[in-house]
Design a protein around this motif. Structure first.
Motif, PDB file in Angstrom:
ATOM      1  N   ASP A  67       0.868  -1.172   0.000  1.00 52.03           N
ATOM      2  CA  ASP A  67       0.000   0.000   0.000  1.00 52.03           C
ATOM      3  C   ASP A  67       0.907   1.225   0.000  1.00 52.03           C
ATOM      4  N   LEU A  68       1.019   1.897  -1.135  1.00 58.57           N
ATOM      5  CA  LEU A  68       1.960   3.010  -1.244  1.00 58.57           C
ATOM      6  C   LEU A  68       1.481   4.269  -0.529  1.00 58.57           C
ATOM      7  N   ALA A  69       0.267   4.233   0.000  1.00 60.75           N
ATOM      8  CA  ALA A  69      -0.173   5.327   0.867  1.00 60.75           C
ATOM      9  C   ALA A  69       0.396   5.185   2.272  1.00 60.75           C
ATOM     10  N   ASP A  70       0.921   4.002   2.595  1.00 59.79           N
ATOM     11  CA  ASP A  70       1.515   3.728   3.898  1.00 59.79           C
ATOM     12  C   ASP A  70       3.015   4.003   3.821  1.00 59.79           C
ATOM     13  N   ALA A  71       3.496   4.926   4.619  1.00 59.65           N
ATOM     14  CA  ALA A  71       4.892   5.359   4.526  1.00 59.65           C
ATOM     15  C   ALA A  71       5.867   4.221   4.750  1.00 59.65           C
ATOM     16  N   CYS A  90       7.232   2.858 -14.063  1.00 60.36           N
ATOM     17  CA  CYS A  90       5.909   3.409 -14.363  1.00 60.36           C
ATOM     18  C   CYS A  90       5.240   3.716 -13.025  1.00 60.36           C
ATOM     19  N   ALA A  91       5.333   4.970 -12.589  1.00 55.20           N
ATOM     20  CA  ALA A  91       4.747   5.397 -11.317  1.00 55.20           C
ATOM     21  C   ALA A  91       3.287   5.720 -11.586  1.00 55.20           C
ATOM     22  N   ASN A  92       2.455   4.706 -11.472  1.00 57.64           N
ATOM     23  CA  ASN A  92       1.087   4.787 -11.964  1.00 57.64           C
ATOM     24  C   ASN A  92       0.032   4.725 -10.866  1.00 57.64           C
ATOM     25  N   ALA A  93       0.369   4.199  -9.689  1.00 59.97           N
ATOM     26  CA  ALA A  93      -0.644   3.997  -8.647  1.00 59.97           C
ATOM     27  C   ALA A  93      -1.311   5.319  -8.284  1.00 59.97           C
ATOM     28  N   GLY A  94      -2.626   5.280  -8.172  1.00 60.16           N
ATOM     29  CA  GLY A  94      -3.350   6.495  -7.807  1.00 60.16           C
ATOM     30  C   GLY A  94      -4.803   6.186  -7.518  1.00 60.16           C
ATOM     31  N   ALA A  95      -5.458   7.126  -6.877  1.00 56.06           N
ATOM     32  CA  ALA A  95      -6.875   6.984  -6.560  1.00 56.06           C
ATOM     33  C   ALA A  95      -7.507   8.362  -6.563  1.00 56.06           C
ATOM     34  N   ASN A 116      -0.884   9.484  -4.216  1.00 56.19           N
ATOM     35  CA  ASN A 116      -0.796  10.130  -5.532  1.00 56.19           C
ATOM     36  C   ASN A 116       0.439  10.992  -5.707  1.00 56.19           C
ATOM     37  N   ALA A 117       0.900  11.611  -4.643  1.00 56.67           N
ATOM     38  CA  ALA A 117       2.033  12.544  -4.760  1.00 56.67           C
ATOM     39  C   ALA A 117       3.303  11.985  -4.135  1.00 56.67           C
ATOM     40  N   ALA A 118       3.278  11.710  -2.830  1.00 56.45           N
ATOM     41  CA  ALA A 118       4.490  11.216  -2.162  1.00 56.45           C
ATOM     42  C   ALA A 118       4.920   9.863  -2.719  1.00 56.45           C
ATOM     43  N   GLY A 119       3.965   9.017  -3.085  1.00 61.00           N
ATOM     44  CA  GLY A 119       4.307   7.715  -3.634  1.00 61.00           C
ATOM     45  C   GLY A 119       5.089   7.824  -4.927  1.00 61.00           C
ATOM     46  N   VAL A 120       4.687   8.746  -5.784  1.00 69.21           N
ATOM     47  CA  VAL A 120       5.411   8.977  -7.038  1.00 69.21           C
ATOM     48  C   VAL A 120       6.788   9.562  -6.752  1.00 69.21           C
ATOM     49  N   HIS A 121       6.840  10.575  -5.916  1.00 68.40           N
ATOM     50  CA  HIS A 121       8.080  11.288  -5.619  1.00 68.40           C
ATOM     51  C   HIS A 121       9.120  10.350  -5.019  1.00 68.40           C
ATOM     52  N   MET A 141       5.357   8.857 -15.447  1.00 68.37           N
ATOM     53  CA  MET A 141       4.505   9.221 -14.313  1.00 68.37           C
ATOM     54  C   MET A 141       3.078   9.426 -14.810  1.00 68.37           C
ATOM     55  N   SER A 142       2.137   8.802 -14.127  1.00 69.09           N
ATOM     56  CA  SER A 142       0.730   8.940 -14.486  1.00 69.09           C
ATOM     57  C   SER A 142       0.131  10.134 -13.760  1.00 69.09           C
ATOM     58  N   GLY A 143       0.016  11.242 -14.502  1.00 69.32           N
ATOM     59  CA  GLY A 143      -0.682  12.405 -13.998  1.00 69.32           C
ATOM     60  C   GLY A 143      -2.103  12.391 -14.530  1.00 69.32           C
ATOM     61  N   SER A 144      -2.599  13.555 -14.951  1.00 70.53           N
ATOM     62  CA  SER A 144      -3.973  13.612 -15.441  1.00 70.53           C
ATOM     63  C   SER A 144      -4.251  14.974 -16.044  1.00 70.53           C
TER      64      SER A 144
END
Length: 268
Positions: A67-71, A90-95, A116-121, A141-144
């Motif tokens: 879970d990339l939201a978990d530090a 491919c830094a793609n994970a997001g919600a 969405n942000a720290a996980g990519v960075h 990087m998957s932005g939008s």
């Protein structure tokens, strides 16, 4: 320069690989001969994908549920990637969440920023030194298109994607000439991207069919663009028009209109 050719010791990494664009990116990379590390929260879906890609393309696929939201979980993956020969990230994970920020779960919104942000960075900073040392690599990087302008009722998502959009394009110019490619994938609506609070019938009613692209189309366009070291890939003609409109239309006009659409998506 093109992307690194597949090598037995190298790995292409795809985050958010269990579904949608991430699954399509993993499939496209495997079809091109790349060995993979795939990650998402859902281990069973990753194992199923790994088995299919191994059987179909005879590549090695390593599964890293996280879970990339978990530090802490993010740090474990980050530290591993920093020691590996990563040819493509491919830094793609997001919600996404929909609705007024004050009415949404605060913990969930904080987690969204982490994912969405720290996980990519974090992961980009982990693999970038090795790529620069080898003078070879690709970072997608998957932005939008949602990151091009403020979006009321989608505020945290739009803000995090604005970070990714800006970070990716800034890094693209910083490493130009180094042998490392950096490309932003900035799609419009994608059929496989879901928001838990929005039912399919509502999204189909408010977003016309011609605006949607498939995950497979977005993935192929993104990797082709990365191979050419394009700054930004916006798959689909309508999405390109939306992107330009979001960037250059007067915000006093565009922002309230977009906000009303997202409010309807949220059932307001």
């Amino acid at each position: 320069m093109s992307l690194p050719v597949p090598h037995p010791d190298a790995r292409a990494v795809v985050t958010g690989a269990s579904h949608g664009i991430g699954e399509a990116l993993a499939s496209e990379l495997a079809a091109r001969g790349h060995n993979l590390i795939i990650t998402s929260r859902r281990e069973e879906l990753l194992n199923d994908l790994a088995g299919r890609l191994t059987d179909r393309h005879n590549v090695t696929v390593e599964v890293r549920p996280a879970d990339l939201a978990d530090a802490a979980q993010r740090a474990e993956l980050r530290d591993e990637l920093a020691t590996r020969n990563i040819s493509v990230l491919c830094a793609n994970a997001g919600a996404a969440t929909i609705g007024p920020v004050a009415q949404l779960d605060a913990a969930g919104e904080r987690a969204l920023v982490q994912l969405n942000a720290a996980g990519v960075h974090d992961l980009v900073l982990a693999v970038l030194p090795g790529m620069l040392e080898r003078r070879s690599g690709g970072i997608l990087m998957s932005g939008s298109t949602a990151g091009n302008a403020p979006i009321p009722n989608n505020a945290t998502y739009a803000a995090t994607k604005a970070f990714v959009n800006s970070f990716s394009e800034s890094l693209h110019h910083e490493v130009r000439g180094s042998g490392v490619h950096v490309t932003l994938l900035a799609p419009g609506p994608v059929r496989t991207f879901t928001v838990e609070s929005v039912d399919e019938a509502t999204s189909s009613r408010l977003v016309p069919d011609y605006l949607w692209v498939s995950g497979e189309h977005a993935a192929k366009a993104a990797l082709d663009g990365l191979a050419r070291n394009k700054t930004r890939v916006v798959p689909g003609g309508p999405a390109k028009i939306m992107s330009l409109t979001n960037q250059y239309a007067p915000r006093r006009i565009s922002v309230p209109i977009i906000g009303r659409v997202y409010g309807q998506l949220a059932g307001l």
